[in-house]
Design a protein around this motif. Structure first.
Motif, mmCIF file in Angstrom:
data_model
loop_
_atom_site.group_PDB
_atom_site.id
_atom_site.type_symbol
_atom_site.label_atom_id
_atom_site.label_comp_id
_atom_site.label_asym_id
_atom_site.label_seq_id
_atom_site.Cartn_x
_atom_site.Cartn_y
_atom_site.Cartn_z
ATOM 1 N N VAL A 58 0.846 -1.206 0.000
ATOM 2 C CA VAL A 58 0.000 0.000 0.000
ATOM 3 C C VAL A 58 0.879 1.252 0.000
ATOM 4 C CG1 VAL A 58 -1.735 1.315 1.275
ATOM 5 C CG2 VAL A 58 -1.886 -1.192 1.177
ATOM 6 N N VAL A 59 1.935 1.204 0.798
ATOM 7 C CA VAL A 59 2.865 2.338 0.840
ATOM 8 C C VAL A 59 3.520 2.542 -0.516
ATOM 9 C CG1 VAL A 59 4.978 3.224 1.902
ATOM 10 C CG2 VAL A 59 3.290 1.998 3.294
ATOM 11 N N LEU A 60 3.896 1.426 -1.148
ATOM 12 C CA LEU A 60 4.545 1.499 -2.455
ATOM 13 C C LEU A 60 3.637 2.164 -3.480
ATOM 14 C CD1 LEU A 60 6.773 0.588 -4.511
ATOM 15 C CD2 LEU A 60 5.377 -1.449 -4.860
ATOM 16 N N VAL A 61 2.386 1.698 -3.548
ATOM 17 C CA VAL A 61 1.451 2.255 -4.531
ATOM 18 C C VAL A 61 1.213 3.739 -4.254
ATOM 19 C CG1 VAL A 61 -0.912 2.165 -5.392
ATOM 20 C CG2 VAL A 61 0.337 0.041 -4.953
ATOM 21 N N SER A 62 1.023 4.078 -2.979
ATOM 22 C CA SER A 62 0.766 5.480 -2.623
ATOM 23 C C SER A 62 1.966 6.357 -2.970
ATOM 24 C CB SER A 62 0.460 5.588 -1.125
ATOM 25 O OG SER A 62 -0.653 4.793 -0.783
ATOM 26 N N SER A 64 4.379 5.774 -5.137
ATOM 27 C CA SER A 64 4.562 5.869 -6.596
ATOM 28 C C SER A 64 3.576 6.851 -7.197
ATOM 29 C CB SER A 64 4.393 4.491 -7.242
ATOM 30 O OG SER A 64 5.429 3.639 -6.837
ATOM 31 N N ASN A 65 2.330 6.785 -6.754
ATOM 32 C CA ASN A 65 1.313 7.691 -7.300
ATOM 33 C C ASN A 65 1.632 9.148 -6.976
ATOM 34 O OD1 ASN A 65 -0.160 5.620 -8.411
ATOM 35 N ND2 ASN A 65 -1.501 5.381 -6.637
ATOM 36 N N VAL A 66 2.090 9.379 -5.748
ATOM 37 C CA VAL A 66 2.432 10.752 -5.356
ATOM 38 C C VAL A 66 3.588 11.283 -6.201
ATOM 39 C CG1 VAL A 66 3.426 12.164 -3.504
ATOM 40 C CG2 VAL A 66 1.572 10.573 -3.001
ATOM 41 N N LEU A 67 4.635 10.457 -6.347
ATOM 42 C CA LEU A 67 5.808 10.899 -7.107
ATOM 43 C C LEU A 67 5.480 11.089 -8.587
ATOM 44 C CD1 LEU A 67 8.633 8.720 -5.500
ATOM 45 C CD2 LEU A 67 8.149 11.149 -5.134
ATOM 46 N N ARG A 68 4.620 10.210 -9.120
ATOM 47 C CA ARG A 68 4.242 10.348 -10.537
ATOM 48 C C ARG A 68 3.419 11.603 -10.771
ATOM 49 N NH1 ARG A 68 4.881 5.559 -13.542
ATOM 50 N NH2 ARG A 68 5.233 3.696 -12.270
ATOM 51 N N ALA A 69 2.700 12.037 -9.744
ATOM 52 C CA ALA A 69 1.817 13.203 -9.901
ATOM 53 C C ALA A 69 2.566 14.524 -9.803
ATOM 54 C CB ALA A 69 0.713 13.156 -8.843
ATOM 55 N N LEU A 70 3.827 14.480 -9.372
ATOM 56 C CA LEU A 70 4.576 15.727 -9.199
ATOM 57 C C LEU A 70 4.844 16.381 -10.548
ATOM 58 C CD1 LEU A 70 7.248 14.652 -6.542
ATOM 59 C CD2 LEU A 70 5.233 16.090 -6.166
ATOM 60 N N PRO A 71 4.510 17.653 -10.709
ATOM 61 C CA PRO A 71 4.826 18.350 -11.968
ATOM 62 C C PRO A 71 6.324 18.652 -12.032
ATOM 63 C CG PRO A 71 3.799 19.852 -10.416
ATOM 64 C CD PRO A 71 3.785 18.509 -9.749
ATOM 65 N N SER A 72 6.961 18.205 -13.084
ATOM 66 C CA SER A 72 8.427 18.280 -13.170
ATOM 67 C C SER A 72 8.941 19.712 -13.038
ATOM 68 C CB SER A 72 8.893 17.691 -14.508
ATOM 69 O OG SER A 72 8.369 16.412 -14.695
ATOM 70 N N LEU A 73 8.416 20.587 -13.867
ATOM 71 C CA LEU A 73 8.914 21.955 -13.846
ATOM 72 C C LEU A 73 8.567 22.651 -12.535
ATOM 73 C CD1 LEU A 73 10.300 24.247 -15.344
ATOM 74 C CD2 LEU A 73 8.110 24.854 -16.378
ATOM 75 N N GLY A 74 7.384 22.348 -12.008
ATOM 76 C CA GLY A 74 6.963 22.975 -10.755
ATOM 77 C C GLY A 74 7.856 22.582 -9.597
ATOM 78 N N ILE A 75 8.135 21.289 -9.464
ATOM 79 C CA ILE A 75 8.958 20.830 -8.346
ATOM 80 C C ILE A 75 10.399 21.309 -8.516
ATOM 81 C CG2 ILE A 75 9.593 18.608 -9.353
ATOM 82 C CD1 ILE A 75 8.714 19.273 -5.683
ATOM 83 N N LEU A 96 13.451 12.215 -8.089
ATOM 84 C CA LEU A 96 12.053 11.946 -7.728
ATOM 85 C C LEU A 96 11.275 11.415 -8.925
ATOM 86 C CD1 LEU A 96 11.272 15.077 -5.507
ATOM 87 C CD2 LEU A 96 11.714 12.735 -4.755
ATOM 88 N N ILE A 97 11.629 11.867 -10.106
ATOM 89 C CA ILE A 97 10.959 11.401 -11.318
ATOM 90 C C ILE A 97 11.388 9.974 -11.667
ATOM 91 C CG2 ILE A 97 10.877 11.762 -13.830
ATOM 92 C CD1 ILE A 97 11.099 14.786 -13.163
ATOM 93 N N ALA A 98 12.633 9.642 -11.383
ATOM 94 C CA ALA A 98 13.161 8.324 -11.770
ATOM 95 C C ALA A 98 12.763 7.208 -10.802
ATOM 96 C CB ALA A 98 14.690 8.403 -11.869
ATOM 97 N N ILE A 99 12.443 7.564 -9.578
ATOM 98 C CA ILE A 99 12.173 6.522 -8.577
ATOM 99 C C ILE A 99 10.941 5.657 -8.911
ATOM 100 C CG2 ILE A 99 11.366 6.205 -6.196
ATOM 101 C CD1 ILE A 99 13.406 8.245 -5.302
#
Length: 220
Positions: A58-62, A64-75, A96-99
């Motif tokens: 559950v932690v893994l899925v959460s 991954s979803n959080v990191l995938r949702a991060l806007p690259s230029l914004g972060i 963060l994008i590669a993880i």
């Protein structure tokens, strides 16, 4: 615009020197290498642990979803504002994008190993360390390489916008060209980044294909 691009690429002086194409390409590859290597250090053991033990899915899925949702230029911009200019803020954003893809690849590869194969290995007296090294990791290799392939491509693409926060790399041509209304130079950057991504993707595809038969063979 295309003629301007061809003229730029055909001029030998544009390939040499500190701001030349060769130097920008080396910078781009260096940033990408550092980011993927750091992401591997974080994601590989975590994915291996979760895939092997089944704990923390559950932690893994959460995560991954959080990191995938991060806007690259914004972060990337936010980190620069918080930490200042330099290689570290963009590098953190690239990590963060590669993880997520590496984490997903390692976890999926290990978790999807046939339970019968795992049970057979345990019945032969294999301890966890041998089971991981001699059974799970070889069988998981194609999926792990697939995750690594996705991570590398995402990092190469995103490293382009690192130039927006005063970093080097091939993105320099795009942002410098936009600032000067030199769209030929913008096209140079776009073409070089695309070519780099295609070459790396082709090499990774060959690597994945190279190890795919091993998975089928070992699974039988």
């Amino acid at each position: 615009m295309i003629n301007d691009m061809l003229t730029y690429l055909g001029t030998g002086a544009n390939w040499a020197g500190e701001g030349g194409i060769a130097a920008r390409l080396a910078e781009h590859l260096w940033y990408s290498f550092l980011a993927v290597l750091a992401a591997l250090v974080v994601a590989f053991p975590l994915g291996l642990f979760i895939g092997h033990t089944g704990r923390g899915k559950v932690v893994l899925v959460s995560l991954s979803n959080v990191l995938r949702a991060l806007p690259s230029l914004g972060i990337m911009t936010l980190l620069v504002l918080l930490m200042g200019l330099g290689i570290f803020p963009p590098l953190v954003a690239l990590i963060l994008i590669a993880i997520p893809p590496i984490l997903a690849g390692v976890y999926s590869g290990v978790a999807n190993v046939d339970p019968l194969v795992v049970d057979s290995a345990r019945a032969m007296g294999m301890k966890d360390s041998r089971l991981i090294l001699q059974v799970e990791l070889p069988l998981a290799l194609p999926l792990m390489l697939g995750g690594l392939r996705g991570a590398i491509l995402q990092v190469i693409a995103t490293a382009t916008i690192a130039a927006y926060v005063n970093l080097g790399g091939l993105g320099r041509y795009i942002f410098d060209g936009l600032a000067l209304y030199d769209y030929g130079q913008v096209l140079v950057g776009a073409v070089l980044v695309t070519a780099l991504a295609l070459v790396v993707d082709g090499l990774m595809a060959l690597l994945v294909k190279r190890f795919s038969p091993a998975r089928s063979y070992l699974a039988t």
